[in-house]
Write an enzyme that holds these catalytic residues in place. Structure first.
Site, short mmCIF file in Angstrom:
data_model
loop_
_atom_site.label_atom_id
_atom_site.label_comp_id
_atom_site.label_asym_id
_atom_site.label_seq_id
_atom_site.Cartn_x
_atom_site.Cartn_y
_atom_site.Cartn_z
N HIS A 89 4.93 1.35 0.15
CA HIS A 89 4.09 0.18 0.43
C HIS A 89 4.81 -0.76 1.39
O HIS A 89 6.03 -0.94 1.31
CB HIS A 89 3.66 -0.54 -0.84
CG HIS A 89 4.77 -1.14 -1.66
ND1 HIS A 89 5.35 -2.36 -1.36
CD2 HIS A 89 5.40 -0.70 -2.78
CE1 HIS A 89 6.27 -2.65 -2.26
NE2 HIS A 89 6.33 -1.66 -3.13
N ASP A 91 3.95 -4.07 1.88
CA ASP A 91 3.97 -5.49 1.51
C ASP A 91 5.17 -5.80 0.61
O ASP A 91 5.73 -4.92 -0.05
CB ASP A 91 2.67 -5.89 0.82
CG ASP A 91 2.43 -5.16 -0.49
OD1 ASP A 91 2.65 -3.94 -0.54
OD2 ASP A 91 2.00 -5.80 -1.48
N ASP A 121 12.77 -2.85 -2.10
CA ASP A 121 11.39 -2.73 -2.59
C ASP A 121 10.40 -3.05 -1.48
O ASP A 121 9.89 -4.16 -1.39
CB ASP A 121 11.20 -3.67 -3.77
CG ASP A 121 9.84 -3.54 -4.44
OD1 ASP A 121 9.21 -2.48 -4.25
OD2 ASP A 121 9.41 -4.48 -5.13
N GLU A 157 0.30 -3.34 -2.42
CA GLU A 157 0.75 -2.73 -3.67
C GLU A 157 1.16 -3.80 -4.67
O GLU A 157 0.90 -3.69 -5.87
CB GLU A 157 1.92 -1.77 -3.40
CG GLU A 157 2.35 -0.95 -4.61
CD GLU A 157 3.41 -1.61 -5.48
OE1 GLU A 157 3.71 -1.08 -6.57
OE2 GLU A 157 3.94 -2.68 -5.09
N GLU A 158 1.80 -4.85 -4.16
CA GLU A 158 2.38 -5.87 -5.04
C GLU A 158 1.32 -6.73 -5.73
O GLU A 158 1.64 -7.46 -6.67
CB GLU A 158 3.33 -6.77 -4.25
CG GLU A 158 4.56 -6.06 -3.68
CD GLU A 158 5.58 -5.70 -4.74
OE1 GLU A 158 5.29 -5.88 -5.94
OE2 GLU A 158 6.67 -5.22 -4.38
N GLU A 185 9.81 4.14 -4.46
CA GLU A 185 10.23 2.90 -5.13
C GLU A 185 11.70 3.02 -5.53
O GLU A 185 12.22 4.13 -5.72
CB GLU A 185 9.38 2.65 -6.37
CG GLU A 185 7.92 2.35 -6.10
CD GLU A 185 7.67 0.90 -5.72
OE1 GLU A 185 8.65 0.14 -5.56
OE2 GLU A 185 6.49 0.53 -5.56
N HIS A 378 12.37 -8.28 -6.01
CA HIS A 378 11.68 -9.55 -6.25
C HIS A 378 12.63 -10.74 -6.44
O HIS A 378 12.16 -11.85 -6.68
CB HIS A 378 10.75 -9.46 -7.48
CG HIS A 378 9.68 -8.43 -7.37
ND1 HIS A 378 8.62 -8.35 -8.26
CD2 HIS A 378 9.48 -7.42 -6.48
CE1 HIS A 378 7.83 -7.34 -7.93
NE2 HIS A 378 8.34 -6.76 -6.84
#
Length: 406
Positions: A89, A91, A121, A157-158, A185, A378
């Site tokens: 992903h 984003d 990530d 995705e997030e 991931e 994150h």
């Protein structure tokens, strides 16, 4: 990184090493609330430079896109069905309120780590996949690639895995059914064979206002919300003690968790509205009905009590997000291949959700394996170790070699 138009991009040189690719990708601010088109267009032109045909699928607003590209196989380099998908992903999560030691959208190498939003990530894996493409194209052009290699880059995705279903729908419409998928991931390059699903619910409790000295004239929305929250907590305890829990998961049971609550306007007013949200993270063999049916029954019971006092009151229960669990039911062959390539036969199962569940739901056996640790995702000063990127490069190189074998 500033967005360039297509003509400008044609004259841009592209990285040859994964670290350089990762630096480039981090330079695109692809926080989910923003467009990812600058990154997608950059990768599109890169793929077209390699002679590949790119397929894009867009969100309704046309400000975000998925990218799917295939390196065809066969002696005539014309086989696009089956094959292996490398999925990532584009984003990333926001940096608001976080204290970073450096610009999160300007990659910085300090010691043995590369820092930047998305470093692990999951732009690290995407960087390694992009670095692999020229060699895959060379093998394709020489007729040595026996299995197509696909690259899938998604948006959003997030915020609920919103982009991947469009990729899968497009593949189905085009008659392309990949054999396997690897979602990159961050797993420290360990093999994750299953993960939980996630469903997010919003509960809106409509009461009736009154002065707090006249409580009998009102219906307290917060009080009824608290009763329902108490039931959710009780149900969470019950499902944690089920006999069919799975000890291979890092959290071996399905979970229910209340996340937010808002209600009331003043202490001396019986509140007429209270909202709360909760999420359900289910083991693959469990479904949303395992918790939804009893919660709906409790909602009906409480709503009846409220409406006996004031007909206009009641409780709404709405689903806001749903991402399926990823199962290991059909991936034994892929697991064996990954174990052989990595020399690590361990299988892991995790509590977080990815797009992997959407691929397995589409009938594509999937595992998760990528550079970096989920513990760094994150956070402020997100990083990936340089050695992890090197391990991913080595892994994908072996994977590509396996695609040349009959």
């Amino acid at each position: 990184m500033t967005s360039l138009n297509k003509n400008q991009l044609k004259n841009v040189s592209y990285p040859k090493q994964s670290i350089d690719w990762l630096t480039r990708l981090i330079g695109f601010d692809t926080v989910s609330r923003h467009s990812n088109l600058a990154l997608i267009e950059d990768v599109q032109v890169y793929c077209e430079h390699l002679g590949l045909t790119v397929d894009l699928t867009f969100n309704e607003a046309k400000n975000k896109a998925n990218l799917f590209v295939t390196v065809p196989a066969g002696e005539n380099a014309d086989k696009v069905d089956n094959g292996l998908v490398l999925s990532g992903h584009t984003d990333v999560v926001p940096v608001d309120g976080q204290e970073w030691s450096s610009d999160p959208f300007n990659a910085a190498i300090r010691g043995d780590k590369l820092y930047g939003r998305g470093a692990c990530d999951m732009k690290g894996f995407i960087a390694c996949a992009l670095t692999l493409l020229p060699q895959a194209v060379q093998l394709s052009n020489s007729g040595q690639l026996r299995r197509p290699l696909h690259l899938a880059l998604s948006f959003d995705e997030e915020v609920g895995c919103l982009g991947a279903p469009l990729i899968l729908a497009d593949l189905k419409a085009r008659g392309i059914t990949p054999d396997y998928c690897i979602v990159g991931e961050p797993t420290n390059m360990a093999m994750v064979v299953a993960h939980k699903g996630i469903a997010v619910y919003r509960c809106r409790v409509h009461g009736k206002s009154a002065h707090s000295s006249l409580t009998a004239q009102g219906v307290n929305a917060i009080s009824y919300a608290s009763r329902l929250i108490g039931y959710v907590d009780t149900l969470a305890e019950e499902i944690s003690c089920r006999e069919d829990n799975d000890a291979l998961f890092d959290v071996p049971y399905s979970t229910l968790s209340v996340g937010t609550i808002h209600g009331g306007t003043a202490t001396n007013i019986v509140p007429n509205l209270c909202e709360f949200t909760f999420d359900y993270r289910n083991l693959p063999h469990m479904t949303q009905d395992d918790i939804l049916a009893p919660i709906q029954a409790k909602v009906a019971e409480l709503s009846a009590q409220m409406q006996a006092r004031a007909p206009e009151t009641g409780i709404e229960l709405m689903q806001e997000e749903s991402v399926p669990a990823m199962t290991d039911n059909d991936s034994a062959e892929l697991q064996a291949l990954i174990a052989a390539l990595t020399g690590d036969d361990d299988r892991h199962k995790v509590a977080y959700a990815t797009e992997g569940g959407q691929f397995t739901n589409a009938g594509i056996p999937t595992i998760i394996c990528g550079p970096g640790s989920i513990e760094q995702a994150h956070k402020a000063d997100e990083y990936v170790e340089l050695s992890e990127v090197a391990r991913c490069d080595e892994f994908l190189q072996k994977l590509l070699t396996s695609c040349t074998l009959k």
